[in-house]
Each structure stands twice: as C-alpha cells, then as structure tokens.
Design a protein around this motif. Structure first.
Motif, mmCIF file in Angstrom:
data_model
loop_
_atom_site.group_PDB
_atom_site.id
_atom_site.type_symbol
_atom_site.label_atom_id
_atom_site.label_comp_id
_atom_site.label_asym_id
_atom_site.label_seq_id
_atom_site.Cartn_x
_atom_site.Cartn_y
_atom_site.Cartn_z
ATOM 1 N N VAL A 166 -21.734 107.795 92.288
ATOM 2 C CA VAL A 166 -20.432 107.812 93.197
ATOM 3 C C VAL A 166 -19.907 106.585 93.671
ATOM 4 N N THR A 167 -18.450 106.727 93.752
ATOM 5 C CA THR A 167 -17.921 105.073 94.144
ATOM 6 C C THR A 167 -17.103 105.549 95.467
ATOM 7 N N VAL A 168 -17.437 104.935 96.585
ATOM 8 C CA VAL A 168 -17.021 105.071 97.811
ATOM 9 C C VAL A 168 -15.623 104.210 97.883
ATOM 10 N N GLN A 169 -14.594 104.483 99.018
ATOM 11 C CA GLN A 169 -13.457 103.908 99.196
ATOM 12 C C GLN A 169 -13.920 102.842 100.328
ATOM 13 N N PRO A 170 -13.144 101.988 100.739
ATOM 14 C CA PRO A 170 -13.549 100.716 101.628
ATOM 15 C C PRO A 170 -13.742 101.347 103.097
ATOM 16 N N ASN A 171 -12.938 102.569 103.355
ATOM 17 C CA ASN A 171 -13.080 103.166 104.607
ATOM 18 C C ASN A 171 -13.986 104.213 104.841
ATOM 19 N N THR A 172 -14.850 104.893 103.513
ATOM 20 C CA THR A 172 -15.612 105.932 103.560
ATOM 21 C C THR A 172 -16.604 105.945 104.600
ATOM 22 N N THR A 223 -16.056 115.353 96.938
ATOM 23 C CA THR A 223 -16.134 114.602 95.430
ATOM 24 C C THR A 223 -14.763 114.966 94.951
ATOM 25 N N HIS A 224 -14.283 113.940 94.045
ATOM 26 C CA HIS A 224 -13.146 113.829 93.265
ATOM 27 C C HIS A 224 -13.496 113.362 91.749
ATOM 28 N N ASP A 225 -12.903 113.806 90.594
ATOM 29 C CA ASP A 225 -13.072 113.248 89.511
ATOM 30 C C ASP A 225 -12.043 111.788 89.377
ATOM 31 N N LYS A 226 -11.814 110.974 88.398
ATOM 32 C CA LYS A 226 -11.031 110.036 88.399
ATOM 33 C C LYS A 226 -9.778 110.348 88.308
ATOM 34 N N ASP A 227 -9.230 111.663 88.046
ATOM 35 C CA ASP A 227 -7.823 111.990 88.353
ATOM 36 C C ASP A 227 -7.376 112.690 89.603
ATOM 37 N N PRO A 272 -11.977 111.567 100.060
ATOM 38 C CA PRO A 272 -12.567 111.554 98.858
ATOM 39 C C PRO A 272 -13.169 110.487 98.247
ATOM 40 N N VAL A 273 -14.407 110.700 97.456
ATOM 41 C CA VAL A 273 -15.099 109.734 96.767
ATOM 42 C C VAL A 273 -15.123 110.134 95.387
ATOM 43 N N GLN A 274 -14.994 109.098 94.366
ATOM 44 C CA GLN A 274 -15.054 109.375 92.880
ATOM 45 C C GLN A 274 -16.587 109.809 92.548
#
Length: 236
Positions: free
Chosen positions: A97-103, A124-128, A202-204
C-alpha cells in the motif's frame, strides 16, 4: 506522538520501500515500526539500509519468535502493547500500500471526530484510480465520503482506536490462524464500536504484492483453494 504506525513485511522489497517512503512523506508525528517476517537476506539488508537512512524502528521477527511466517499475531500483539503504553491509536499500513501525505492525518481526524470508532480504513484503489480488492464490494458507495459498515475491514491501511485496543486483548487471538482482520473487525462490532471505510481517502494498493502465490485466487482459483485448504495456507 499521534499514533503508532506499523508495516509487516514479507519480501517484495521494492513495494515495501515505496510504502516506507510514503509514510515518511506523511504529515504528522508518528512512531513508525517495520516488522520483517522472515524475509530473504536481500530484503533484510534492504530494510536495514533504509532504517539507517530514515530512522524507523525495525524488528526482525526471527528475534521474537521461532514460529514460521506469517506472524501477524506477533506483530499485532507487540504493536498493541506499544500503542497502549503511548496512549495513541494503532495504524496498520501493509507493504503493498502507498499512502498519500494526508492519509494518516485524515484517519486520525475521523477517529477523533467519531468517539465510537473501533476501526476506520482508507479505501483501496489501483494505479488507475479505480476501487480494487479488498474493497470492491464498496464500489456502490463511491459517491459517499464515508461508509459505516458491518462488513469486515482489511488491514491494508486501517486505524484501530485507543478505546478498542484497551478493550480487546490481542493475546486472545487464535493461534491457529494466519490473518486477523476479519476476526478483529467482528470483535470491534461485538464490543459496541463502529467501523467505517473512508471513500474519499484513497490509497494505492497492489493486492498481495508480498505474497504472489495469493494471486492464484484470480488467475487459478481452483489451485488457490487447493493450497488454502489442503496446504494449510491463508487461514483467516
């Protein structure tokens, strides 16, 4: 400190380093722990190199238990103890999982604004940018900001509240199981807490990035379930 953040790791060094890097780009004040669950020597060296550069806490589970991987129970018990000692929530961010700065901040703010929270997870989201496993069942709620749910939450990127951590002792977790997100989600509800998924956070997610054999669930489900039931893998 606002929270204990933990990442269990089993190989897949590239995606793990992406996870770790994103955590260090996060806003807020967190204590970050990475748990190496009997990974290869290559992954172990990579984690030690990253630790020397970034300064997170690194635990090699081989130093805590002789039980073979997966050791999610040990991670949860250790992390619960640290979070209760610090009187802060626990946030699990898995290594695919890759979070965003605000996650992480948004998870905390939501929990603080909803005192009945037991668990709250980021969608959870995919790369798209499409909702993907394990939250495909929540696609119909994509227009909402959050969803209160009695369905099981995944540990992909999930906060467990202080009150729930203090009310349910993870030493009670079933030793015969490998994964505990379903059980802990249900226990949260049993104890009177609310569980939410944040649809606007969302997180990737690269599903099963650290355990590629589980991709068989989508590519060859018959073989997947053979491994699951007859080889004793993936017990939830």
């Amino acid at each position: 400190m606002q929270a204990i953040v933990v990442t269990p790791v089993k190989n897949s060094l590239v995606s793990t380093l992406d996870t770790i890097g994103a955590i260090f780009e996060s806003r807020g004040n967190f204590s970050y722990w990475v748990f190496n669950d009997y990974s290869t020597p290559h992954t172990k060296r990579g984690l030690e190199d990253a630790q020397s550069k970034l300064g997170f806490e690194l635990v090699h589970l081989e130093d805590l238990t002789s039980n073979p991987s997966p050791n999610y129970k040990t991670v949860l018990q250790f992390s619960q103890k640290k979070a209760i000692e610090a009187d802060v929530p626990l946030i699990i961010v898995e290594s695919d999982v890759t979070v965003q700065p605000n996650t992480l901040q948004q998870l905390l703010l939501f929990a603080q604004s909803n005192p009945r929270i037991g668990m709250v997870g980021a969608i959870t989201h995919d790369k798209d940018g499409n909702i993907n496993f394990p939250y495909l069942k929540f696609k119909k709620y994509s227009s909402k900001a959050s969803v209160k749910t009695d369905r099981s939450l995944s540990f992909c990127c999930t906060l467990i509240s202080k009150d729930f951590l203090k009310k349910y002792d993870f030493s009670q977790l079933d030793k015969s199981r490998d994964w505990y997100d379903t059980h802990i989600s249900r226990k949260s509800l049993e104890l009177g807490f609310d569980n939410h998924v944040l649809m606007n956070l969302p997180v990737q997610h690269n599903p099963h990035g650290s355990r590629p054999w589980k991709q068989l669930k989508y590519k060859n489900p018959i073989l997947y379930y053979f491994k699951k039931w007859f080889s004793g893998k993936d017990k939830i």
